[in-house]
Design a protein around this motif. Structure first.
Motif, mmCIF file in Angstrom:
data_model
loop_
_atom_site.group_PDB
_atom_site.id
_atom_site.type_symbol
_atom_site.label_atom_id
_atom_site.label_comp_id
_atom_site.label_asym_id
_atom_site.label_seq_id
_atom_site.Cartn_x
_atom_site.Cartn_y
_atom_site.Cartn_z
ATOM 1 N N ALA A 298 0.844 -1.200 0.000
ATOM 2 C CA ALA A 298 0.000 0.000 0.000
ATOM 3 C C ALA A 298 0.872 1.239 0.000
ATOM 4 O O ALA A 298 1.867 1.314 0.721
ATOM 5 C CB ALA A 298 -0.924 0.009 1.218
ATOM 6 N N LYS A 299 0.515 2.213 -0.810
ATOM 7 C CA LYS A 299 1.304 3.438 -0.941
ATOM 8 C C LYS A 299 0.370 4.620 -1.155
ATOM 9 O O LYS A 299 -0.661 4.509 -1.802
ATOM 10 C CB LYS A 299 2.268 3.325 -2.132
ATOM 11 C CG LYS A 299 3.124 4.584 -2.386
ATOM 12 C CD LYS A 299 4.145 4.773 -1.296
ATOM 13 C CE LYS A 299 5.046 5.975 -1.595
ATOM 14 N NZ LYS A 299 4.380 7.262 -1.315
ATOM 15 N N ARG A 300 0.737 5.739 -0.605
ATOM 16 C CA ARG A 300 -0.002 6.985 -0.781
ATOM 17 C C ARG A 300 0.702 7.847 -1.826
ATOM 18 O O ARG A 300 1.923 7.980 -1.817
ATOM 19 C CB ARG A 300 -0.085 7.730 0.542
ATOM 20 C CG ARG A 300 -0.514 9.179 0.429
ATOM 21 C CD ARG A 300 -0.686 9.775 1.810
ATOM 22 N NE ARG A 300 -0.741 11.231 1.773
ATOM 23 C CZ ARG A 300 -1.165 11.985 2.772
ATOM 24 N NH1 ARG A 300 -1.579 11.415 3.875
ATOM 25 N NH2 ARG A 300 -1.171 13.292 2.677
ATOM 26 N N ILE A 301 -0.089 8.417 -2.736
ATOM 27 C CA ILE A 301 0.427 9.350 -3.737
ATOM 28 C C ILE A 301 -0.284 10.689 -3.557
ATOM 29 O O ILE A 301 -1.514 10.735 -3.483
ATOM 30 C CB ILE A 301 0.196 8.832 -5.169
ATOM 31 C CG1 ILE A 301 1.037 7.593 -5.440
ATOM 32 C CG2 ILE A 301 0.519 9.903 -6.196
ATOM 33 C CD1 ILE A 301 0.844 7.016 -6.819
ATOM 34 N N LEU A 336 -3.131 1.814 -3.924
ATOM 35 C CA LEU A 336 -2.700 3.213 -3.966
ATOM 36 C C LEU A 336 -3.833 4.107 -3.484
ATOM 37 O O LEU A 336 -4.974 3.981 -3.928
ATOM 38 C CB LEU A 336 -2.313 3.622 -5.389
ATOM 39 C CG LEU A 336 -1.164 2.849 -6.055
ATOM 40 C CD1 LEU A 336 -0.895 3.435 -7.437
ATOM 41 C CD2 LEU A 336 0.079 2.874 -5.199
ATOM 42 N N THR A 337 -3.517 4.998 -2.561
ATOM 43 C CA THR A 337 -4.453 6.039 -2.164
ATOM 44 C C THR A 337 -3.991 7.332 -2.809
ATOM 45 O O THR A 337 -2.915 7.845 -2.492
ATOM 46 C CB THR A 337 -4.486 6.196 -0.637
ATOM 47 O OG1 THR A 337 -4.742 4.923 -0.046
ATOM 48 C CG2 THR A 337 -5.566 7.176 -0.220
ATOM 49 N N PHE A 338 -4.777 7.844 -3.755
ATOM 50 C CA PHE A 338 -4.389 9.000 -4.565
ATOM 51 C C PHE A 338 -5.071 10.247 -4.006
ATOM 52 O O PHE A 338 -6.279 10.409 -4.109
ATOM 53 C CB PHE A 338 -4.797 8.773 -6.021
ATOM 54 C CG PHE A 338 -4.229 9.777 -6.989
ATOM 55 C CD1 PHE A 338 -3.118 9.478 -7.758
ATOM 56 C CD2 PHE A 338 -4.806 11.031 -7.127
ATOM 57 C CE1 PHE A 338 -2.594 10.412 -8.639
ATOM 58 C CE2 PHE A 338 -4.288 11.968 -8.000
ATOM 59 C CZ PHE A 338 -3.178 11.652 -8.763
ATOM 60 N N TYR A 339 -4.280 11.121 -3.405
ATOM 61 C CA TYR A 339 -4.788 12.359 -2.834
ATOM 62 C C TYR A 339 -4.564 13.495 -3.832
ATOM 63 O O TYR A 339 -3.432 13.735 -4.252
ATOM 64 C CB TYR A 339 -4.047 12.729 -1.552
ATOM 65 C CG TYR A 339 -4.374 11.897 -0.344
ATOM 66 C CD1 TYR A 339 -5.066 12.446 0.720
ATOM 67 C CD2 TYR A 339 -3.982 10.571 -0.251
ATOM 68 C CE1 TYR A 339 -5.359 11.697 1.841
ATOM 69 C CE2 TYR A 339 -4.275 9.813 0.869
ATOM 70 C CZ TYR A 339 -4.966 10.388 1.912
ATOM 71 O OH TYR A 339 -5.250 9.642 3.024
ATOM 72 N N ALA A 340 -5.624 14.191 -4.180
ATOM 73 C CA ALA A 340 -5.506 15.369 -5.037
ATOM 74 C C ALA A 340 -5.771 16.606 -4.185
ATOM 75 O O ALA A 340 -6.855 16.770 -3.624
ATOM 76 C CB ALA A 340 -6.484 15.303 -6.198
#
Length: 422
Positions: A298-301, A336-340
């Protein structure tokens, strides 16, 4: 007169009642049998969030000490609306100190949590001070309880400057969770100065978040071996313009991961630094080729939709390099947790720069690896557009049934590893 129901059936009934939100208190007042049986589920989990509740529990335990072994989970939640001021309340209350001492001496506590329900008007980044916001009696009682051999799960949240060497005994603990906890870097024993003995720990899950994560893992690595470790979660929530002198983030991740490649099943790396997987030339770059038991990565972007942050390198290259080390025969889910982050109205319409197509290229030939992306934003109205963009960029994975993209309202500095994103 009919025979009474077996105890096992009554316990099942009580469990069903409790699971459906009904109080067991009326049942406990029905008859002596029900009273005795209801005590087990009634006191299994205790939540203390005010001086009033602590005083009431103290009175119960002093009159019926036989209840103490029934308490398995204790949650101390400071800052509840019933305690208006910060000091002189629950964390200084003599009833709490006595409860902790009784649980240590006569109880069999298995799970302990100390957290902070943020009071109105307090900054969201504020933390409790171990030195000033806990009375000396409660600090000592907590340290003693943390070192109980019966304790399996420990969660501490939003506490500053905990002396690790004095507080943590991790030999028998199964699960450790430190959320926004900063250990005391001034502790002369913290980073292994002086003689120390490496001990084996039964830890299976370790989850550490906050700017002190690297420091804590540095201390942990000098004290314990973890042959049973199954999951590592590291979260260092820095803004792109934040700098911390001496922060060795990649080392904080590598210490437990490289040492436990045979047993590790899940790795979570949540950092909003673009370089969180990019330490530069190093002999300790993450290499997942030997992690044959790994099931979840798991990775945060973080993507900043604003020209002021145009200097940020894209997060994709470091992530691509990490994924490229996965064994082609592995069966693995990448989450992936994609934060905008839309930082101004002028950036509201801009999605330029979002490019995850290299992930599709590097996953070619790794047929057992799937990609699951959760998209969230501080402008939720934009998440659908980002979802469509990513599905288009990663279309080849979608056609193979190895891609899932969905939106979520989850956003912010929370205990992300406890959020069920399924």
């Amino acid at each position: 007169m009919s025979d009474p129901l077996p105890v096992e059936i009554l316990q099942t009934i009580f469990g069903y009642v409790q699971q459906h939100g009904e109080s067991l208190l009326p049942w406990s007042l029905t008859c002596p049998t029900f009273h005795q049986l209801a005590q087990v589920p009634l006191f299994h989990t205790v939540r203390l969030y005010s001086c009033r509740r602590a005083g009431a529990l103290e009175g119960i335990l002093l009159k019926a000490r036989s209840i103490l072994p029934l308490v398995k989970q204790l949650y101390i939640i400071h800052g509840h609306h019933e305690d208006i001021s910060l000091r002189g309340t629950l964390l200084h209350h003599p009833s709490l100190a006595l409860i902790l001492r009784m649980l240590h001496d006569e109880g069999h506590i298995e799970e302990l949590e100390v957290s902070w329900s943020l009071p109105s008007g307090r900054p969201r980044w504020a933390k409790l001070s171990w030195e000033h916001d806990f009375s000396n009696d409660i600090k000592q009682a907590l340290q003693d309880l943390i070192r109980c051999r019966s304790l399996n799960v420990l969660h501490l949240e939003s506490i500053h400057d905990i002396p690790a060497a004095e507080t943590f005994e991790l030999s028998t603990l199964k699960r450790l969770s430190l959320h926004k906890v900063v250990v005391d870097a001034r502790d002369s024993l913290l980073l292994g100065r002086g003689a120390s003995v490496i001990r084996s720990s039964d830890l299976e899950v370790i989850q550490v978040s906050g700017n002190g994560a690297a420091v804590f893992m540095g201390w942990f690595g000098t004290r314990y071996q973890t042959p049973n470790l199954k999951r590592v979660s590291i979260s260092i929530p820095l803004q792109p313009d934040d700098t911390i002198s001496g922060l060795d983030e990649i080392a904080a991740v590598n210490r437990p991961i490289i040492a436990n490649w045979e047993t590790l099943e899940q790795i979570d790396i949540y950092s909003n630094r673009a370089d969180s997987l990019d330490p530069g030339p190093s002999d300790t770059d993450l290499d997942l080729s030997q992690h044959h038991n790994l099931k979840i990565l798991a990775k945060r972007i973080d993507y900043y939709c604003d020209t002021d942050y145009a200097h940020l390198p894209p997060p994709t290259p470091s992530l691509v390099r990490l994924i490229s080390t996965i064994d082609p025969d592995s069966t693995l889910q990448i989450r992936l947790t994609f934060y905008a982050h839309f930082l101004s109205l002028s950036s509201f319409g801009s999605l330029a720069g979002i490019d995850l197509t290299p992930l599709a290229d590097v996953l070619e030939g790794k047929s057992g690896v799937s990609l699951h992306i959760w998209v969230c934003s501080n402008w939720p109205i934009r998440t659908a557009a980002i979802k469509a963009l990513l599905e288009n960029q990663l279309g080849s994975l979608g056609r193979q049934g190895r891609l899932r993209v969905q939106t979520t309202e989850f956003f912010g500095d929370a205990r992300i590893w406890e959020v069920d994103l399924r």
